[in-house]
Design a protein around this motif. Structure first.
Motif, PDB file in Angstrom:
ATOM      1  N   ASP A 133      31.558  -7.665  17.675  1.00 48.76           N
ATOM      2  CA  ASP A 133      31.093  -8.424  18.861  1.00 48.76           C
ATOM      3  C   ASP A 133      31.834  -8.072  19.955  1.00 48.76           C
ATOM      4  O   ASP A 133      33.121  -8.339  20.021  1.00 48.76           O
ATOM      5  CB  ASP A 133      31.276  -9.947  18.651  1.00 48.76           C
ATOM      6  CG  ASP A 133      31.082 -10.970  19.430  1.00 48.76           C
ATOM      7  OD1 ASP A 133      31.333 -10.662  20.757  1.00 48.76           O
ATOM      8  OD2 ASP A 133      30.302 -11.955  19.205  1.00 48.76           O
ATOM      9  N   MET A 134      31.280  -7.558  21.032  1.00 41.26           N
ATOM     10  CA  MET A 134      31.927  -6.936  22.171  1.00 41.26           C
ATOM     11  C   MET A 134      32.901  -8.001  23.011  1.00 41.26           C
ATOM     12  O   MET A 134      33.950  -7.565  23.266  1.00 41.26           O
ATOM     13  CB  MET A 134      30.915  -6.215  23.049  1.00 41.26           C
ATOM     14  CG  MET A 134      30.241  -5.079  22.556  1.00 41.26           C
ATOM     15  SD  MET A 134      29.056  -4.200  23.630  1.00 41.26           S
ATOM     16  CE  MET A 134      30.491  -3.387  24.630  1.00 41.26           C
ATOM     17  N   VAL A 135      31.966  -9.124  23.181  1.00 41.66           N
ATOM     18  CA  VAL A 135      33.093 -10.190  23.944  1.00 41.66           C
ATOM     19  C   VAL A 135      34.280 -10.691  23.230  1.00 41.66           C
ATOM     20  O   VAL A 135      35.387 -10.661  23.543  1.00 41.66           O
ATOM     21  CB  VAL A 135      32.030 -11.435  24.174  1.00 41.66           C
ATOM     22  CG1 VAL A 135      32.812 -12.529  25.107  1.00 41.66           C
ATOM     23  CG2 VAL A 135      31.021 -10.805  25.228  1.00 41.66           C
ATOM     24  N   ASP A 140      35.160  -2.895  25.774  1.00 41.57           N
ATOM     25  CA  ASP A 140      34.766  -2.478  27.113  1.00 41.57           C
ATOM     26  C   ASP A 140      33.553  -1.749  27.158  1.00 41.57           C
ATOM     27  O   ASP A 140      32.476  -2.014  27.873  1.00 41.57           O
ATOM     28  CB  ASP A 140      35.603  -2.065  28.088  1.00 41.57           C
ATOM     29  CG  ASP A 140      36.888  -2.823  28.186  1.00 41.57           C
ATOM     30  OD1 ASP A 140      36.752  -3.883  28.857  1.00 41.57           O
ATOM     31  OD2 ASP A 140      37.848  -2.640  28.074  1.00 41.57           O
ATOM     32  N   LEU A 141      33.435  -0.965  25.919  1.00 39.45           N
ATOM     33  CA  LEU A 141      32.235   0.108  26.076  1.00 39.45           C
ATOM     34  C   LEU A 141      32.104   0.429  24.584  1.00 39.45           C
ATOM     35  O   LEU A 141      33.003   0.839  23.668  1.00 39.45           O
ATOM     36  CB  LEU A 141      32.662   1.521  26.856  1.00 39.45           C
ATOM     37  CG  LEU A 141      31.825   2.525  26.586  1.00 39.45           C
ATOM     38  CD1 LEU A 141      30.415   2.306  27.155  1.00 39.45           C
ATOM     39  CD2 LEU A 141      32.358   3.750  27.223  1.00 39.45           C
ATOM     40  N   ALA A 142      30.870   0.211  23.821  1.00 39.65           N
ATOM     41  CA  ALA A 142      30.682   0.576  22.701  1.00 39.65           C
ATOM     42  C   ALA A 142      29.588   1.670  22.593  1.00 39.65           C
ATOM     43  O   ALA A 142      28.774   1.857  23.503  1.00 39.65           O
ATOM     44  CB  ALA A 142      29.770  -0.816  21.968  1.00 39.65           C
ATOM     45  N   PRO A 151      20.523  -9.060  23.641  1.00 39.94           N
ATOM     46  CA  PRO A 151      19.856  -9.279  24.749  1.00 39.94           C
ATOM     47  C   PRO A 151      20.919  -9.294  25.908  1.00 39.94           C
ATOM     48  O   PRO A 151      20.378  -8.842  27.262  1.00 39.94           O
ATOM     49  CB  PRO A 151      18.969 -10.608  24.429  1.00 39.94           C
ATOM     50  CG  PRO A 151      19.819 -11.158  23.241  1.00 39.94           C
ATOM     51  CD  PRO A 151      20.262 -10.132  22.353  1.00 39.94           C
ATOM     52  N   ASP A 152      21.972  -9.719  25.744  1.00 39.16           N
ATOM     53  CA  ASP A 152      23.064  -9.997  26.879  1.00 39.16           C
ATOM     54  C   ASP A 152      23.638  -8.577  27.372  1.00 39.16           C
ATOM     55  O   ASP A 152      24.614  -8.654  28.195  1.00 39.16           O
ATOM     56  CB  ASP A 152      23.791 -11.014  26.350  1.00 39.16           C
ATOM     57  CG  ASP A 152      23.376 -12.342  26.379  1.00 39.16           C
ATOM     58  OD1 ASP A 152      22.357 -12.377  27.038  1.00 39.16           O
ATOM     59  OD2 ASP A 152      23.761 -13.562  25.869  1.00 39.16           O
ATOM     60  N   ALA A 153      23.579  -7.545  26.465  1.00 41.40           N
ATOM     61  CA  ALA A 153      24.154  -6.193  26.710  1.00 41.40           C
ATOM     62  C   ALA A 153      23.284  -5.203  27.677  1.00 41.40           C
ATOM     63  O   ALA A 153      22.194  -5.629  27.794  1.00 41.40           O
ATOM     64  CB  ALA A 153      24.567  -5.437  25.350  1.00 41.40           C
ATOM     65  N   VAL A 154      24.345  -4.539  28.105  1.00 36.75           N
ATOM     66  CA  VAL A 154      23.690  -3.455  29.258  1.00 36.75           C
ATOM     67  C   VAL A 154      23.636  -2.080  28.428  1.00 36.75           C
ATOM     68  O   VAL A 154      24.577  -1.939  27.653  1.00 36.75           O
ATOM     69  CB  VAL A 154      24.548  -3.120  30.566  1.00 36.75           C
ATOM     70  CG1 VAL A 154      24.057  -2.020  31.281  1.00 36.75           C
ATOM     71  CG2 VAL A 154      24.652  -4.731  31.179  1.00 36.75           C
ATOM     72  N   VAL A 155      22.462  -1.570  28.028  1.00 39.38           N
ATOM     73  CA  VAL A 155      22.317  -0.443  27.352  1.00 39.38           C
ATOM     74  C   VAL A 155      21.970   0.610  28.057  1.00 39.38           C
ATOM     75  O   VAL A 155      20.805   0.756  28.868  1.00 39.38           O
ATOM     76  CB  VAL A 155      21.374  -0.550  25.902  1.00 39.38           C
ATOM     77  CG1 VAL A 155      21.104   0.412  25.237  1.00 39.38           C
ATOM     78  CG2 VAL A 155      21.623  -1.923  25.407  1.00 39.38           C
ATOM     79  N   VAL A 270      26.895   0.979  25.608  1.00 34.63           N
ATOM     80  CA  VAL A 270      26.694  -0.384  25.573  1.00 34.63           C
ATOM     81  C   VAL A 270      28.115  -1.140  26.068  1.00 34.63           C
ATOM     82  O   VAL A 270      28.960  -0.732  25.542  1.00 34.63           O
ATOM     83  CB  VAL A 270      26.315  -1.129  24.112  1.00 34.63           C
ATOM     84  CG1 VAL A 270      25.970  -2.471  24.393  1.00 34.63           C
ATOM     85  CG2 VAL A 270      25.402  -0.263  23.587  1.00 34.63           C
ATOM     86  N   TRP A 271      27.682  -2.167  27.167  1.00 32.92           N
ATOM     87  CA  TRP A 271      28.744  -2.891  27.635  1.00 32.92           C
ATOM     88  C   TRP A 271      28.284  -4.085  27.855  1.00 32.92           C
ATOM     89  O   TRP A 271      27.121  -4.389  28.057  1.00 32.92           O
ATOM     90  CB  TRP A 271      29.524  -2.117  28.865  1.00 32.92           C
ATOM     91  CG  TRP A 271      28.797  -1.866  29.819  1.00 32.92           C
ATOM     92  CD1 TRP A 271      28.652  -2.869  30.874  1.00 32.92           C
ATOM     93  CD2 TRP A 271      27.881  -0.864  30.583  1.00 32.92           C
ATOM     94  NE1 TRP A 271      28.058  -2.489  32.090  1.00 32.92           N
ATOM     95  CE2 TRP A 271      27.475  -1.361  31.611  1.00 32.92           C
ATOM     96  CE3 TRP A 271      27.659   0.355  29.868  1.00 32.92           C
ATOM     97  CZ2 TRP A 271      26.548  -0.417  32.243  1.00 32.92           C
ATOM     98  CZ3 TRP A 271      26.787   1.249  30.438  1.00 32.92           C
ATOM     99  CH2 TRP A 271      26.226   0.910  31.510  1.00 32.92           C
ATOM    100  N   PRO A 272      29.193  -5.227  28.014  1.00 34.90           N
ATOM    101  CA  PRO A 272      28.690  -6.607  27.982  1.00 34.90           C
ATOM    102  C   PRO A 272      28.256  -6.862  29.335  1.00 34.90           C
ATOM    103  O   PRO A 272      28.653  -6.244  30.182  1.00 34.90           O
ATOM    104  CB  PRO A 272      30.070  -7.389  27.963  1.00 34.90           C
ATOM    105  CG  PRO A 272      31.016  -6.471  27.170  1.00 34.90           C
ATOM    106  CD  PRO A 272      30.604  -5.197  27.358  1.00 34.90           C
ATOM    107  N   LYS A 273      27.197  -7.567  29.356  1.00 34.26           N
ATOM    108  CA  LYS A 273      26.474  -7.772  30.386  1.00 34.26           C
ATOM    109  C   LYS A 273      27.276  -8.796  31.746  1.00 34.26           C
ATOM    110  O   LYS A 273      27.778  -9.866  31.303  1.00 34.26           O
ATOM    111  CB  LYS A 273      25.047  -8.364  30.332  1.00 34.26           C
ATOM    112  CG  LYS A 273      24.395  -8.683  31.809  1.00 34.26           C
ATOM    113  CD  LYS A 273      23.059  -9.141  31.553  1.00 34.26           C
ATOM    114  CE  LYS A 273      22.022  -9.129  32.654  1.00 34.26           C
ATOM    115  NZ  LYS A 273      20.787  -9.753  32.520  1.00 34.26           N
TER     116      LYS A 273
END
Length: 315
Positions: A133-135, A140-142, A151-155, A270-273
């Motif tokens: 879980d990134m949050v 910061d970066l996966a 759906p809330d991540a930037v890919v 991938v990073w959190p939106k």
């Protein structure tokens, strides 16, 4: 008392675990920290902390409020730093997560180059085959392989890695080589994940895509475990080429059923939106976007030089 001062005091208490520790961290007097938190709780109309003589703990309201506000303060700090520092200076902490095998092969070798380019970065690398879980883990970066169901991540897809079905020569010399995917039902197939979809291996034939249900005496949620089993001649495995680049360049491991294996998995950053992406994360993302694509192109060419196995069909 301004809201920023209240938020700063609240986050300091939450992270430090107490008002005295928060005062030392912020350089404020303890009464000032207590007053700021009390004012925030009064304005919100909820208790953010459970207080006792021995410890201070977040309430459920406090945990939810911390999750929402901490990133806002971090973004404001990053914006301040970006304006006050040279645009060429990339500094601060960056936490990167990646799958264990892919990280070992393709992320860790790039870290020295990243730090040489941006020596003021403070890099924390987390390697795990579990999807984090990134949050919650403050990643910061996966760097992930395959579809990203967040759906809330930037890919951002930066490369592709082909699928390969492989085994060790010693296994095929003993058990024969499958000539078609259907032959796999007579072989020991080592399964990553142990889930239903992991036991259905995807292939493509004259009539289009199809899958074969496989089974074997070893399954694991670790790619390294399945890889070790294949290298030891225990059975056949299904991987991304990126997970086996070192092994496919040797004569001991060979691909099979190449005419039926055509899938490709995306390599995604991938990073959190969020509204503001820190400059250090942007520069780190751009670095890995270029470096991973370059590395996979080079390693892919090296893997194709491995010699195929010539043997009879299954016995």
């Amino acid at each position: 008392m301004n809201r920023f001062h209240e938020l700063t005091a609240f986050i300091a208490v939450a992270e430090a675990g107490g008002f005295s520790a928060a005062a030392r961290r912020t350089g404020l007097a303890q009464p000032a920290v207590s007053k700021a938190v009390a004012a925030l709780e009064k304005r919100l109309g909820v208790a953010l902390f459970n207080r006792s003589t021995r410890r201070v703990m977040l309430t459920d309201h406090g945990r939810r409020y911390l999750d929402r506000t901490r990133s806002m303060i971090e973004e404001l700090d990053d914006a301040d730093n970006e304006m006050t520092k040279s645009s060429l200076q990339v500094s601060g902490p960056v936490r990167i997560s990646a799958a264990a095998t892919f990280g070992r092969l393709h992320v860790l070798p790039l870290i020295p180059e990243l730090l040489a380019l941006h020596p003021a970065l403070d890099v924390d690398v987390v390697l795990s085959d579990l999807t984090r879980d990134m949050v919650e883990d403050r990643v910061d970066l996966a760097i992930r392989i395959g579809p990203v169901d967040e759906p809330d991540a930037v890919v951002r897809s930066v490369a592709g890695t082909p699928l390969v079905c492989v085994g060790a020569r010693r296994y095929f010399h003993q058990h024969g080589m499958p000539q078609t995917p259907a032959d796999l039902v007579n072989h020991n197939c080592l399964v990553y994940g142990g889930l239903r979809e992991a036991t259905d291996w995807p292939f493509v034939g004259p009539d289009g895509p199809f899958s074969v249900s496989v089974r074997g005496n070893l399954s694991s949620n670790s790619i390294e475990t399945i890889r070790a089993g294949v290298l030891a001649g225990v059975g056949i495995g299904f991987f991304t080429e990126a997970s086996l680049v070192e092994d496919l360049s040797t004569p001991d491991v060979v691909t099979i059923l190449d005419a039926f294996v055509r899938g490709v998995r995306d390599v995604n950053l991938v990073w959190p939106k969020r509204r503001f992406v820190p400059v250090r994360v942007r520069h780190t993302t751009e670095f890995f976007a270029r470096a991973i694509a370059r590395r996979l192109r080079r390693d892919g060419r090296a893997a194709t030089r491995a010699s195929p196995l010539t043997t009879e069909g299954p016995r």
